[in-house]
Design a protein around this motif. Structure first.
Motif, PDB file in Angstrom:
ATOM      1  N   LEU A  13      21.683 -45.634  45.024  1.00 48.92           N
ATOM      2  CA  LEU A  13      22.348 -45.342  46.281  1.00 48.92           C
ATOM      3  C   LEU A  13      21.311 -45.620  47.505  1.00 48.92           C
ATOM      4  CD1 LEU A  13      24.985 -44.304  47.452  1.00 48.92           C
ATOM      5  CD2 LEU A  13      23.782 -41.975  47.388  1.00 48.92           C
ATOM      6  N   MET A  14      21.749 -46.374  48.348  1.00 43.89           N
ATOM      7  CA  MET A  14      21.294 -46.235  49.664  1.00 43.89           C
ATOM      8  C   MET A  14      21.670 -45.430  50.526  1.00 43.89           C
ATOM      9  SD  MET A  14      21.452 -50.607  50.240  1.00 43.89           S
ATOM     10  CE  MET A  14      22.227 -51.590  48.775  1.00 43.89           C
ATOM     11  N   THR A  15      20.748 -44.971  51.532  1.00 43.40           N
ATOM     12  CA  THR A  15      21.176 -44.394  52.626  1.00 43.40           C
ATOM     13  C   THR A  15      21.793 -44.790  53.736  1.00 43.40           C
ATOM     14  OG1 THR A  15      18.946 -44.245  53.556  1.00 43.40           O
ATOM     15  CG2 THR A  15      19.465 -42.341  52.032  1.00 43.40           C
ATOM     16  N   GLU A  16      21.517 -46.033  53.952  1.00 43.40           N
ATOM     17  CA  GLU A  16      21.830 -47.005  54.850  1.00 43.40           C
ATOM     18  C   GLU A  16      21.559 -48.573  54.674  1.00 43.40           C
ATOM     19  OE1 GLU A  16      19.242 -45.305  58.261  1.00 43.40           O
ATOM     20  OE2 GLU A  16      19.061 -47.347  58.789  1.00 43.40           O
ATOM     21  N   ILE A  17      22.450 -49.313  55.175  1.00 43.36           N
ATOM     22  CA  ILE A  17      22.126 -50.768  55.192  1.00 43.36           C
ATOM     23  C   ILE A  17      22.651 -51.419  56.505  1.00 43.36           C
ATOM     24  CG2 ILE A  17      24.601 -50.918  53.960  1.00 43.36           C
ATOM     25  CD1 ILE A  17      23.532 -53.245  52.273  1.00 43.36           C
ATOM     26  N   ARG A  64      31.854 -43.227  51.249  1.00 45.05           N
ATOM     27  CA  ARG A  64      31.317 -42.040  50.413  1.00 45.05           C
ATOM     28  C   ARG A  64      32.067 -41.907  49.364  1.00 45.05           C
ATOM     29  NH1 ARG A  64      31.459 -38.561  55.960  1.00 45.05           N
ATOM     30  NH2 ARG A  64      29.074 -38.864  56.321  1.00 45.05           N
ATOM     31  N   ARG A 101      17.495 -55.709  49.282  1.00 43.74           N
ATOM     32  CA  ARG A 101      18.263 -54.372  49.199  1.00 43.74           C
ATOM     33  C   ARG A 101      19.310 -54.198  48.278  1.00 43.74           C
ATOM     34  NH1 ARG A 101      18.709 -51.507  53.621  1.00 43.74           N
ATOM     35  NH2 ARG A 101      18.595 -49.917  51.903  1.00 43.74           N
ATOM     36  N   THR A 148      26.610 -43.826  52.285  1.00 45.52           N
ATOM     37  CA  THR A 148      25.797 -44.782  52.979  1.00 45.52           C
ATOM     38  C   THR A 148      26.375 -45.303  54.238  1.00 45.52           C
ATOM     39  OG1 THR A 148      25.659 -45.744  50.572  1.00 45.52           O
ATOM     40  CG2 THR A 148      24.719 -47.365  52.392  1.00 45.52           C
ATOM     41  N   TRP A 149      25.539 -45.036  55.258  1.00 49.25           N
ATOM     42  CA  TRP A 149      25.951 -45.573  56.544  1.00 49.25           C
ATOM     43  C   TRP A 149      25.825 -47.074  56.768  1.00 49.25           C
ATOM     44  CZ3 TRP A 149      28.598 -43.104  60.241  1.00 49.25           C
ATOM     45  CH2 TRP A 149      28.953 -41.897  60.128  1.00 49.25           C
ATOM     46  N   VAL A 153      30.897 -45.363  57.372  1.00 49.03           N
ATOM     47  CA  VAL A 153      30.238 -44.777  56.225  1.00 49.03           C
ATOM     48  C   VAL A 153      31.100 -44.879  54.796  1.00 49.03           C
ATOM     49  CG1 VAL A 153      31.005 -42.608  56.674  1.00 49.03           C
ATOM     50  CG2 VAL A 153      29.055 -42.811  55.629  1.00 49.03           C
ATOM     51  N   GLY A 166      28.591 -44.192  47.235  1.00 48.36           N
ATOM     52  CA  GLY A 166      28.185 -45.130  48.469  1.00 48.36           C
ATOM     53  C   GLY A 166      27.946 -46.272  48.135  1.00 48.36           C
TER      54      GLY A 166
END
Ligand code: ADP
Ligand code: ASP
Ligand code: MG
Length: 599
Positions: free
Chosen positions: A193-197, A231, A435, A240-241, A229, A179
């Motif tokens: 890794l970030m889950t979202e940004i 992946r 971030r 990461t979304w 996203v 991600g």
């Protein structure tokens, strides 16, 4: 049932086995009840190989022929993936950009997408087929049909544009990392890794060197509200979304060209503080901004550049109410920065009554004409620009407060939009202020000495570069002014992509000679390191922490520019990777696990 666009990058389709693994994933997605359009890149390093072949024949290959050559890479992959799908019983059909009807402008090797026909795609989908589309390519049909490509890394853009045109439920970018990470794991294996940004953060990161997404793909996702996203194509991790605010519906014509500027923003109450002629050595910016942050004073824009005599000017803006306190800090530090007491070194200069006027919009990425139009518009209105600060999605100019209203009105007219006061964003407090960190080793620095300090100079200079399609970043006018031949003059420095550097130097030298400006100096041994995060808005001390990490490691800063959500520093090329690593660590972004990127 959802309509999904999946994009697989070069490494993900790098061998027959990898293509078969991709076919399995696509098949599973269809089995779960979805319709799938797949976009693929050329296999492995095929495109690099084709570029190398061309360079063996010509030093500057014809751009039309480059498109003819490079577009073949993706054509191999679509056929093979389509066959792999058919082998496992999944009906599939491959289509080139031309067969789909991906229409682009007639600009070889860097075409922008204008529109995408959906009839043929929908026809095949409705027959239960997976459509496998060649990424990175399209056709222009202005006079005769020509094959075009979108620019290196452009398959991401093909995928998101297809998702927008098809009104797909979401777009998945499958790649060789799990991600979007806090930085490039090839340079910093401890990246996390970030889950979202947010789209805005990703736009900056992508444009500042984080190759994981093509910036234009993020721009389309933002403008059309495409859920996106990133992946790994090796695992089933969630990835990461990239999140974007709700958007108003936009027409699907001139997809990548429509309205480059979304808004004119302003802050009428800024003051500028400059420290002129400070020594060009590590630690100066860290000391100054460290002391300012120690007083909890929030700094807005910061710029720094080297000038004649190899000393630096550092300038920054603050909101008027804290000017006095910021000035006191600068004046207290100044004597310590002088080599000799009572010299003209480290002079503190205050300019009250200034206003910041900005144009903002994702559509300005890679379109040098947009900033040039802003400068020309201000010049025509006789408004002098005191300071320029650029980010990938914003250009801000500091002007006299008296000119603020007029600047807003001429800019709104020129870009056909409404103005709004700069609204401080409320960052998501769940996430750290910074971030991600990015390194761009693809830039060079150009400096022009002794440009007259009059309205219209930036417009001339950047207008010329935009005529030659050369994008400019990190524009910095020196703060000190020197009178030569009775005219006050300043130096202007900026960065351009390596491939444009010599052309830019040549064109600017011609102009400088005609207009009686000074020398045009090129330095290609530079690297740009940047921190990005929405949470740095209104948080004192973030820039200081970055400068401090560099100072502690004896890395000299050659240039600084900032926007609300990023700080960029130019350092010597051979210190770029180290700079990235120490900054990443300083912000506590390193994790305990190490990433190994598949080759
Ligand atoms: P693809 O061929 O799938 O399009 P790219 O090579 O274009 O893949 O992009 C993925 C690469 O981007 C990763 O292997 C990684 O080295 C690099 N990269 C740079 N910055 C980042 C980041 N912040 N997060 C993840 N990957 C990054
Ligand atoms: N194959 C093209 C490149 O290597 C496009 C892409 O992979 O996105 O640049
Ligand atoms: Mg890529």
């Amino acid at each position: 049932m959802a309509l999904i666009v999946q994009k697989y990058g070069g490494t993900s389709v790098g061998s027959v086995e990898r293509i078969q693994a991709v076919a399995q994933r696509v098949y599973k997605t269809v089995q779960s009840g979805n319709s799938v359009v797949v976009v693929v890149s050329a296999m492995g390093k095929t495109t690099d190989g084709l570029v190398k072949l061309a360079n063996e024949i010509s030093q500057s290959p014809n751009r039309r022929e480059m498109d003819m050559l490079l577009s073949t890479g993706e054509q191999v992959t679509i056929a093979l993936l389509s066959m792999a799908l058919q082998e496992i019983g999944q009906p599939a059909v491959s289509l080139t950009g031309a067969q789909v009807g991906i229409i682009t402008e007639a600009e070889h090797t860097r075409a922008r997408i204008l529109s995408i026909s959906t009839e043929r795609l929908m026809g095949q989908i409705n027959q239960g087929k997976v459509v496998v589309v060649a990424g990175f390519q399209g056709i222009s049909n202005t006079s005769e049909i020509e094959i075009t490509t979108l620019g290196r890394g452009g398959s991401d853009t093909s995928a998101v544009a297809l998702a927008a045109a098809l009104n797909a439920d979401f777009c998945e970018i499958y790649t060789d990392v799990p991600g979007i990470l806090t930085t490039d794991p090839r340079l910093v294996p401890e990246a996390q890794l970030m889950t979202e940004i947010t789209c805005d953060e990703m736009l900056e990161l992508a444009s500042l060197g984080a190759k994981v997404l093509h910036p234009r793909a993020v721009e389309i996702a933002k403008n059309y509200g495409v859920p996106l996203v990133v992946r790994s194509s090796w695992t089933d991790q969630p990835g990461t979304w990239v999140t974007s605010p709700k958007v108003q519906e936009r027409a699907l014509v001139n997809l990548e060209l429509a309205r480059p500027v979304d808004g004119v923003e302003f802050d009428p109450n800024q003051a500028k503080l400059s420290l002129l002629r400070v020594p060009d050595k590590p630690g100066v910016a860290a000391q100054l901004f460290g002391e300012i942050a120690g007083q909890s004073l929030d700094v807005d824009l910061i710029i720094q550049s080297i000038h004649e005599g190899n000393t630096n000017d550092i300038a920054f803006t603050v909101n008027t109410p804290i000017l006095k306190r910021a000035e006191a800090v600068a004046s207290a530090i100044a004597p310590a920065l002088r080599n000799q007491p009572n010299s003209d070194e480290a002079e503190v200069l205050v300019e009250n009554d200034t206003a910041k006027v900005s144009i903002a919009g994702a559509g300005m990425i890679g379109r040098p004409g947009v900033a040039a139009k802003m400068f020309a518009t201000l010049a025509q209105a006789g408004i002098n620009i005191q300071m320029i600060s650029t980010s990938e999605v914003k250009v801000s100019c500091l002007v006299d407060q008296d000119n603020c209203d007029r600047a807003i009105s001429v800019l709104c007219d020129a870009f056909e939009i409404a103005a709004s006061a700069t609204i401080p964003q409320t960052p998501n407090s769940e996430f750290p202020a910074v971030r991600g960190v990015a390194l761009d080793r693809n830039q060079t620095r150009l400096a022009i000495r002794q440009v007259p300090d009059q309205p219209g100079m930036s417009a001339k200079l950047f207008g010329l570069l935009s005529e030659h399609n050369i994008s400019v970043d990190m524009i910095i006018q020196s703060q000190r002014c020197r009178v030569v031949d009775g005219v006050p003059r300043r130096d202007i420095a900026f960065t351009v992509a390596r491939m444009d550097a010599e052309n830019a130097q040549e064109k600017l030298t011609e102009m400088a000679e005609q207009l009686g400006w000074g020398e045009v100096i090129l330095d290609s041994a530079i690297a740009k390191v940047s921190i990005v995060g929405s949470g740095m808005v209104g948080q004192p001390g973030i820039a200081a922490k970055m400068f401090n990490a560099l100072a502690e490691n004896h890395i000299n800063i050659q240039m600084i520019t900032t926007s609300e959500i990023k700080v960029s520093c130019v350092v010597a090329e051979n210190e770029g990777v180290k700079a990235l690593q120490v900054i990443h660590a300083a912000f506590g972004l390193s994790g305990s696990e190490k990433f190994v990127v598949p080759s």
